[in-house]
Scaffold this motif. Structure first.
Motif, PDB file in Angstrom:
ATOM      1  N   GLY A  58       0.819  -1.201   0.000  1.00  0.00           N
ATOM      2  CA  GLY A  58       0.000   0.000   0.000  1.00  0.00           C
ATOM      3  C   GLY A  58       0.856   1.256   0.000  1.00  0.00           C
ATOM      4  N   GLU A  59       0.397   2.255   0.746  1.00  0.00           N
ATOM      5  CA  GLU A  59       1.041   3.561   0.737  1.00  0.00           C
ATOM      6  C   GLU A  59       2.373   3.550   1.482  1.00  0.00           C
ATOM      7  OE1 GLU A  59      -2.338   5.254   2.637  1.00  0.00           O
ATOM      8  OE2 GLU A  59      -3.099   6.170   0.804  1.00  0.00           O
ATOM      9  N   ASP A  60       3.137   4.629   1.298  1.00  0.00           N
ATOM     10  CA  ASP A  60       4.389   4.787   2.024  1.00  0.00           C
ATOM     11  C   ASP A  60       4.126   4.891   3.522  1.00  0.00           C
ATOM     12  OD1 ASP A  60       5.713   4.807  -0.367  1.00  0.00           O
ATOM     13  OD2 ASP A  60       6.254   6.929  -0.315  1.00  0.00           O
ATOM     14  N   VAL A  61       5.133   4.528   4.305  1.00  0.00           N
ATOM     15  CA  VAL A  61       5.049   4.611   5.761  1.00  0.00           C
ATOM     16  C   VAL A  61       5.462   6.013   6.203  1.00  0.00           C
ATOM     17  CG1 VAL A  61       5.875   3.646   7.940  1.00  0.00           C
ATOM     18  CG2 VAL A  61       5.592   2.161   5.936  1.00  0.00           C
ATOM     19  N   ASP A  62       4.662   6.608   7.083  1.00  0.00           N
ATOM     20  CA  ASP A  62       4.978   7.948   7.578  1.00  0.00           C
ATOM     21  C   ASP A  62       6.340   7.918   8.280  1.00  0.00           C
ATOM     22  OD1 ASP A  62       5.071  10.320   9.308  1.00  0.00           O
ATOM     23  OD2 ASP A  62       2.985  10.603   8.697  1.00  0.00           O
TER      24      ASP A  62
ATOM     25  N   ALA B 114      11.342  12.995   3.351  1.00  0.00           N
ATOM     26  CA  ALA B 114      12.430  13.218   2.402  1.00  0.00           C
ATOM     27  C   ALA B 114      12.234  12.301   1.203  1.00  0.00           C
ATOM     28  CB  ALA B 114      13.784  12.971   3.056  1.00  0.00           C
ATOM     29  N   GLY B 115      11.059  12.406   0.595  1.00  0.00           N
ATOM     30  CA  GLY B 115      10.735  11.573  -0.550  1.00  0.00           C
ATOM     31  C   GLY B 115       9.541  10.672  -0.354  1.00  0.00           C
ATOM     32  N   SER B 116       9.030  10.562   0.873  1.00  0.00           N
ATOM     33  CA  SER B 116       7.832   9.756   1.123  1.00  0.00           C
ATOM     34  C   SER B 116       6.617  10.391   0.450  1.00  0.00           C
ATOM     35  CB  SER B 116       7.580   9.622   2.624  1.00  0.00           C
ATOM     36  OG  SER B 116       8.599   8.894   3.248  1.00  0.00           O
ATOM     37  N   LYS B 117       5.706   9.565  -0.030  1.00  0.00           N
ATOM     38  CA  LYS B 117       4.517  10.035  -0.733  1.00  0.00           C
ATOM     39  C   LYS B 117       3.266   9.385  -0.151  1.00  0.00           C
ATOM     40  CE  LYS B 117       7.122  10.219  -5.094  1.00  0.00           C
ATOM     41  NZ  LYS B 117       7.184   9.703  -6.491  1.00  0.00           N
ATOM     42  N   SER B 118       2.174  10.121  -0.175  1.00  0.00           N
ATOM     43  CA  SER B 118       0.849   9.571   0.159  1.00  0.00           C
ATOM     44  C   SER B 118       0.855   8.789   1.465  1.00  0.00           C
ATOM     45  CB  SER B 118       0.353   8.654  -0.974  1.00  0.00           C
ATOM     46  OG  SER B 118       0.310   9.355  -2.190  1.00  0.00           O
ATOM     47  N   THR B 119       1.416   9.374   2.511  1.00  0.00           N
ATOM     48  CA  THR B 119       1.444   8.688   3.796  1.00  0.00           C
ATOM     49  C   THR B 119       0.129   8.872   4.544  1.00  0.00           C
ATOM     50  OG1 THR B 119       2.437  10.617   4.868  1.00  0.00           O
ATOM     51  CG2 THR B 119       3.941   8.947   3.996  1.00  0.00           C
ATOM     52  N   ASN B 120      -0.148   7.961   5.452  1.00  0.00           N
ATOM     53  CA  ASN B 120      -1.362   8.023   6.261  1.00  0.00           C
ATOM     54  C   ASN B 120      -1.013   7.507   7.651  1.00  0.00           C
ATOM     55  OD1 ASN B 120      -3.879   7.337   7.554  1.00  0.00           O
ATOM     56  ND2 ASN B 120      -4.872   7.501   5.558  1.00  0.00           N
ATOM     57  N   ALA B 121      -0.739   8.431   8.575  1.00  0.00           N
ATOM     58  CA  ALA B 121      -0.288   8.056   9.913  1.00  0.00           C
ATOM     59  C   ALA B 121      -1.337   7.243  10.663  1.00  0.00           C
ATOM     60  CB  ALA B 121       0.081   9.305  10.709  1.00  0.00           C
ATOM     61  N   GLU B 122      -2.607   7.508  10.404  1.00  0.00           N
ATOM     62  CA  GLU B 122      -3.669   6.756  11.083  1.00  0.00           C
ATOM     63  C   GLU B 122      -3.638   5.290  10.672  1.00  0.00           C
ATOM     64  OE1 GLU B 122      -8.529   6.592  10.917  1.00  0.00           O
ATOM     65  OE2 GLU B 122      -7.566   8.559  10.867  1.00  0.00           O
ATOM     66  N   ALA B 123      -3.483   5.043   9.380  1.00  0.00           N
ATOM     67  CA  ALA B 123      -3.392   3.657   8.896  1.00  0.00           C
ATOM     68  C   ALA B 123      -2.139   2.975   9.431  1.00  0.00           C
ATOM     69  CB  ALA B 123      -3.395   3.641   7.367  1.00  0.00           C
ATOM     70  N   ASP B 124      -1.019   3.710   9.427  1.00  0.00           N
ATOM     71  CA  ASP B 124       0.230   3.136   9.940  1.00  0.00           C
ATOM     72  C   ASP B 124       0.087   2.737  11.399  1.00  0.00           C
ATOM     73  OD1 ASP B 124       1.409   3.661   7.488  1.00  0.00           O
ATOM     74  OD2 ASP B 124       2.379   5.510   8.148  1.00  0.00           O
ATOM     75  N   ALA B 125      -0.505   3.613  12.206  1.00  0.00           N
ATOM     76  CA  ALA B 125      -0.626   3.345  13.646  1.00  0.00           C
ATOM     77  C   ALA B 125      -1.433   2.074  13.891  1.00  0.00           C
ATOM     78  CB  ALA B 125      -1.263   4.534  14.354  1.00  0.00           C
TER      79      ALA B 125
ATOM     80  N   ALA C 184       4.333 -10.584   5.904  1.00  0.00           N
ATOM     81  CA  ALA C 184       4.366  -9.152   5.623  1.00  0.00           C
ATOM     82  C   ALA C 184       4.884  -8.924   4.207  1.00  0.00           C
ATOM     83  CB  ALA C 184       5.258  -8.439   6.637  1.00  0.00           C
ATOM     84  N   ILE C 185       4.133  -8.166   3.411  1.00  0.00           N
ATOM     85  CA  ILE C 185       4.411  -8.009   1.990  1.00  0.00           C
ATOM     86  C   ILE C 185       4.546  -6.529   1.643  1.00  0.00           C
ATOM     87  CG2 ILE C 185       3.485  -8.361  -0.335  1.00  0.00           C
ATOM     88  CD1 ILE C 185       2.033 -10.864   0.794  1.00  0.00           C
ATOM     89  N   CYS C 186       5.635  -6.156   0.988  1.00  0.00           N
ATOM     90  CA  CYS C 186       5.899  -4.808   0.492  1.00  0.00           C
ATOM     91  C   CYS C 186       5.755  -3.767   1.609  1.00  0.00           C
ATOM     92  CB  CYS C 186       5.028  -4.490  -0.722  1.00  0.00           C
ATOM     93  SG  CYS C 186       5.631  -3.057  -1.649  1.00  0.00           S
ATOM     94  N   ARG C 187       4.709  -2.962   1.624  1.00  0.00           N
ATOM     95  CA  ARG C 187       4.523  -2.021   2.728  1.00  0.00           C
ATOM     96  C   ARG C 187       4.485  -2.756   4.055  1.00  0.00           C
ATOM     97  NH1 ARG C 187      -0.018  -0.366   5.608  1.00  0.00           N
ATOM     98  NH2 ARG C 187       0.115   1.736   6.543  1.00  0.00           N
TER      99      ARG C 187
END
Length: 249
Positions: A76-80, A89-100, A118-121
């Motif tokens: 999925g999206e990049d990790v915050d 420094a290059g991260s895109k489309s992060t979502n801290a709520e999803a990461d948490a 665990a796959i990719c993201r």
């Protein structure tokens, strides 16, 4: 917990989801919690029952995973970068709520000793969960990941070979010492988390797989997308088979 279908016990594998706004023509725009069908189908083909987990609050992770035999954390999206102590420094489309929430699932799975694929993201999140860091953009220095084009007849994404440590307990047990993988990612593992070791790399040094150094926690963690490669169904088969061997709760 296990489910019973046709008198055969099948492990119940939870798969996390991403949240997207999608155009469902002709009905308009809808917010959807989902995972790509490939993740579900590969896991089902391996003999598991799959339940998808919509995003929730991190504090509910213990209750959410109470019925799981294993967990798959998808791409999925990049990790915050705030979760590994860096500024963007290059991260895109992060979502801290999803990461948490996903990080809480990983920590709870570890606490319960639930197997994790665990796959990719998901691979990147697992590394961050235990103190590792990421390259925020692998197209930039010092990585500049350039895997090259796919060969005729292979999946329509860039592919390359990887080298696998001969003493890898998980990836090596399935794929041997070399394998061909796809490359569909924007970030990658930089510093490997304490307690884990790098067990597969691409020719340009990209970390393709990590696993716990010791202990009996099954954490199968890969950078590529095995769900998109028919020959890598064997990773899902092996994972679900190991889940089946575990004592039932």
């Amino acid at each position: 917990m296990v489910a019973q279908i046709n008198e055969e016990l099948a492990p119940v594998v939870y798969v996390n989801t991403w949240r997207k706004t999608m155009d469902i023509t002709p009905y308009g725009m809808f917010d959807i919690d989902a995972s790509m069908t490939d993740y579900v189908t590969r896991t089902q083909n391996a003999g598991a029952i799959v339940l998808q987990v919509p995003r929730d609050v991190p504090d509910r992770a213990p209750q959410i995973l109470a019925g799981a035999d294993a967990l798959v954390i998808i791409g999925g999206e990049d990790v915050d970068p705030s979760f590994y102590g860096q500024e963007p420094a290059g991260s895109k489309s992060t979502n801290a709520e999803a990461d948490a929430f996903d990080l809480a699932l990983i920590h709870e799975a570890k606490r319960r000793n639930l197997p994790v694929f665990a796959i990719c993201r998901g691979h990147q999140l697992l590394n961050v969960a235990f103190g590792g860091t990421l390259h925020q953009d692998i197209a930039q220095e010092p990585v500049k990941h350039t895997p090259g084009p796919a060969l005729p007849g292979e999946s329509p994404v860039a592919e390359h070979d990887i080298e696998i440590a001969p003493d890898s307990r998980f990836i090596g047990a399935v794929l041997g010492e070399t394998a061909r993988t796809n490359s569909i990612h924007h970030q990658s593992v930089d510093r490997c988390a304490p307690g884990f070791r790098v067990v597969a790399t691409a020719p340009d040094g990209i970390v393709e797989a990590i696993e716990p150094e010791t202990g009996d926690w099954l954490a199968l963690s890969v950078q590529w997308h095995p769900e998109k490669m028919a020959e890598h169904q064997r990773l899902f088969d092996w994972f679900v088979a190991r889940v089946r061997e575990r004592p039932r709760r």
